[in-house]
Design an enzyme around this catalytic site. Structure first.
Site, short mmCIF file in Angstrom:
data_model
loop_
_atom_site.label_atom_id
_atom_site.label_comp_id
_atom_site.label_asym_id
_atom_site.label_seq_id
_atom_site.Cartn_x
_atom_site.Cartn_y
_atom_site.Cartn_z
CG ASP A 40 -2.19 -1.34 0.72
OD1 ASP A 40 -2.53 -1.67 0.09
OD2 ASP A 40 -3.16 -1.06 1.62
CG ASN A 52 -3.52 5.62 4.04
OD1 ASN A 52 -4.91 5.78 2.85
ND2 ASN A 52 -2.72 4.91 4.26
NE ARG A 54 -1.90 19.36 27.68
CZ ARG A 54 -0.98 19.56 28.08
NH1 ARG A 54 -0.02 20.95 27.09
NH2 ARG A 54 0.42 18.81 28.74
CE1 TYR A 61 -1.39 5.91 15.00
CE2 TYR A 61 -0.87 8.33 13.56
CZ TYR A 61 -0.79 7.31 15.12
OH TYR A 61 -0.09 7.78 15.96
#
Length: 303
Positions: A71, A145, A173, A188
């Protein structure tokens, strides 16, 4: 579509790639196609009896590009060729293969079928982003992506202010923030707890990475959203922050830098073999219910 000129692009770092490239090139020539090979692929594999070409030359001349690798190889080629609207085919010579979906062992048969018109077309959106330091643009890039802002080294969290279409969303944060396309929702973003978006869903997803406040959750936004993310504070992070465009990195971002992200006007076109199913890919790659009811799986030939 008529495919008179076809380009080959390979993950040239892989050993043993020369043989399947030569074989596939011969299959293409046997069907009457002119074959180009990406210049670095040719140089590093020794496959030099096809015409070498840069990505710009492939974009100008080719009717189709076949990507052999994983990929990551497809992501790199898609960013290079998106502005030329060259359709792409992915042959999996890697490991996971969400977007390089044709197995290497059946590549010859699949490519021959596609050249004869037996294919499914699949369009994917791209992101475009830039890093601004005051009025100066530090870097810009495309991403199929995701665009990711995260801390670049050891230390504390970074603080980000997020705006959508000029409206303040929130400050957070966290270790970072992922802005993903539907294609990137299985990368991810999925590992960080985000949802899977079907490629035909016109949306983006924002996924915080290890946020300090657990109420900072992933959110899905319309694909025409314009996002502005400002680095408000780096805390105790020693090495600053990084911005990644499909894991291509700009490091050493500073407090006050702003990352602008929006949908690109360009799209990537994938061609798949006839009978391709996105859900079949998910079942295969994510092992959905494979051990529960194998008789429900149309890809299971054991019954």
């Amino acid at each position: 579509m008529h495919f008179n000129t076809v380009a080959l692009v390979g993950r040239y770092q892989d050993s043993g790639l020369d043989a399947p490239l030569r074989r596939l090139g011969a299959v293409l020539q046997d069907t009457g196609c002119t074959v180009l090979i990406e210049a670095e692929t040719a140089q590093n594999t020794g496959v030099t009896h096809f015409t070498p070409a840069s990505f710009a030359e492939i974009g100008a001349r080719a009717d189709l590009a076949i990507i052999m690798g994983g990929d990551g190889t497809m992501l790199a080629a898609a960013r290079q060729l998106a502005t030329f609207d060259v359709p792409l085919i992915g042959i999996n010579h890697g490991r996971l293969g969400f977007i390089t979906d044709i197995p290497l062992g059946s590549a010859d048969e699949a490519i021959t079928g596609i050249l004869n018109g037996a294919y499914v077309q699949d369009e994917r959106i791209l992101l475009e982003g830039r890093v601004m330091r005051g009025e100066q643009q530090m870097v810009s890039g495309l991403a199929l992506n995701d665009v990711i802002i995260n801390r670049a080294g050891r230390g504390g969290m970074i603080e980000l202010r997020v705006e959508c279409n000029g409206n303040f969303m929130h400050s957070q944060r966290a270790d970072g923030l992922i802005i993903a396309t539907p294609t990137g929702s299985t990368a991810y973003a999925l590992s960080a707890g985000g949802p899977i978006l079907h490629p035909q869903v016109n949306a983006l997803v924002l996924v915080p990475v290890a946020p300090q406040t657990l109420s900072n959750r992933p959110i899905t936004l319309p694909e025409d959203s314009i996002l502005n993310i400002t680095i408000r504070a780096l805390g105790r992070v020693e090495s600053g922050a990084s911005v990644h465009f499909d894991m291509q990195t700009l490091s050493n971002c500073q407090e006050g830098d702003r990352i602008d992200v929006r949908r690109s006007p360009h799209r990537v076109r994938f061609l798949h073999s006839q009978g391709y199913s996105y859900f079949s890919t998910l079942r295969s790659k994510l092992n959905w219910n494979r051990m529960l009811h194998p008789w429900d799986d149309p890809d299971d030939n054991s019954r």
